[in-house]
Write a protein that holds these residues in place. Structure first.
Motif, mmCIF file in Angstrom:
data_model
loop_
_atom_site.group_PDB
_atom_site.id
_atom_site.type_symbol
_atom_site.label_atom_id
_atom_site.label_comp_id
_atom_site.label_asym_id
_atom_site.label_seq_id
_atom_site.Cartn_x
_atom_site.Cartn_y
_atom_site.Cartn_z
ATOM 1 N N ASP A 89 0.799 -1.214 -0.081
ATOM 2 C CA ASP A 89 0.006 0.171 0.013
ATOM 3 C C ASP A 89 0.704 1.133 0.145
ATOM 4 O O ASP A 89 2.051 1.365 0.440
ATOM 5 N N THR A 90 0.252 2.355 -0.553
ATOM 6 C CA THR A 90 1.135 3.730 -0.747
ATOM 7 C C THR A 90 0.982 4.567 0.682
ATOM 8 O O THR A 90 0.340 4.116 1.403
ATOM 9 N N ALA A 91 1.727 5.466 0.502
ATOM 10 C CA ALA A 91 1.905 6.525 1.743
ATOM 11 C C ALA A 91 0.503 7.157 1.765
ATOM 12 O O ALA A 91 -0.129 7.590 2.817
ATOM 13 N N SER A 92 0.036 7.518 0.438
ATOM 14 C CA SER A 92 -1.225 8.186 0.458
ATOM 15 C C SER A 92 -2.451 7.149 1.182
ATOM 16 O O SER A 92 -3.328 7.726 1.892
ATOM 17 N N GLN A 93 -2.312 5.835 0.784
ATOM 18 C CA GLN A 93 -3.612 4.828 1.450
ATOM 19 C C GLN A 93 -3.082 4.938 3.193
ATOM 20 O O GLN A 93 -4.217 4.834 3.613
ATOM 21 N N ALA A 94 -1.946 4.885 3.543
ATOM 22 C CA ALA A 94 -1.919 4.965 4.965
ATOM 23 C C ALA A 94 -2.375 6.347 5.462
ATOM 24 O O ALA A 94 -3.043 5.962 6.563
ATOM 25 N N ILE A 95 -2.059 7.462 4.892
ATOM 26 C CA ILE A 95 -2.502 8.478 5.525
ATOM 27 C C ILE A 95 -4.059 8.631 5.421
ATOM 28 O O ILE A 95 -4.775 8.880 6.491
ATOM 29 N N SER A 96 -4.656 8.216 4.429
ATOM 30 C CA SER A 96 -6.047 8.124 4.499
ATOM 31 C C SER A 96 -6.708 7.215 5.274
ATOM 32 O O SER A 96 -7.840 7.748 6.091
ATOM 33 N N THR A 97 -6.252 6.118 5.570
ATOM 34 C CA THR A 97 -6.621 5.233 6.558
ATOM 35 C C THR A 97 -6.589 5.741 7.906
ATOM 36 O O THR A 97 -7.484 5.565 8.877
ATOM 37 N N MET A 98 -5.489 6.407 8.423
ATOM 38 C CA MET A 98 -5.338 6.859 9.607
ATOM 39 C C MET A 98 -6.409 8.029 9.814
ATOM 40 O O MET A 98 -6.860 8.257 10.962
ATOM 41 N N LYS A 99 -6.437 9.005 8.902
ATOM 42 C CA LYS A 99 -7.399 10.171 8.919
ATOM 43 C C LYS A 99 -8.613 9.789 9.145
ATOM 44 O O LYS A 99 -9.421 10.237 9.939
ATOM 45 N N LYS A 100 -9.014 8.639 8.160
ATOM 46 C CA LYS A 100 -10.593 8.590 8.546
ATOM 47 C C LYS A 100 -10.880 7.610 9.538
ATOM 48 O O LYS A 100 -11.874 7.846 10.185
ATOM 49 N N SER A 101 -9.826 6.996 10.391
ATOM 50 C CA SER A 101 -10.252 6.271 11.478
ATOM 51 C C SER A 101 -9.685 6.928 12.802
ATOM 52 O O SER A 101 -10.097 6.613 13.772
#
Length: 148
Positions: free
Chosen positions: A24-36
């Motif tokens: 997974d990409t850095a963008s996906q990691a940030i998105s997951t953390m922000k959403k959660s």
């Protein structure tokens, strides 16, 4: 108080843990953390935990990448001191490369031709032309070709 309580009282239960794949990409990691609303995510492949990534880890990689980009721009355009002007020059150069590409020119010609035919067909239809009434079969073929 919480300082004296066992950590088991504050641990996130396994069923609520979120994980990412190592690909997974850095963008996906940030998105997951922000959403959660979290700052750490497990990195796992199947059932095997590979590690934990934090928001700080991801942001430091992004920041390093941005610094490298600015350094490479400064080397590429040494006569321009402003990073914004360097980025503008980079965009101009990329646009010129795209414009000089023969495939881009072909696509542009096809798009322009299609737009002209579409507008002409629409004008013909809206004008309720006698020609359109007399040649409906040609008009249907043109509509099919434009739709294709």
């Amino acid at each position: 108080t919480f300082l004296m309580a066992p950590v088991s009282e504050y641990v996130t239960v396994a069923s609520e843990l979120l994980s990412l794949s190592a690909s997974d990409t850095a963008s996906q990691a940030i998105s997951t953390m922000k959403k959660s609303g979290i700052r750490h995510v497990l990195v796992a492949e199947g059932e095997t935990v590979k590690g934990v990534i934090s928001m700080q880890d991801v942001m430091s990689v992004i920041q390093k990448d941005e610094r490298l980009s600015l350094v490479s721009l400064a080397k590429k355009y040494p006569g321009i001191s402003s990073p914004v002007e360097q980025m503008k020059e980079e965009l101009k150069e990329n646009a010129n490369e795209t414009a000089n590409n023969s495939e881009t020119a072909k696509k542009d010609i096809i798009r322009a031709g299609t737009a002209i035919l579409s507008i002409s067909s629409l004008a013909l239809f809206l004008s309720q032309s006698q020609w359109l009434h007399d040649h409906a079969d040609i008009a249907m073929i043109a509509i099919f070709v434009l739709g294709y």
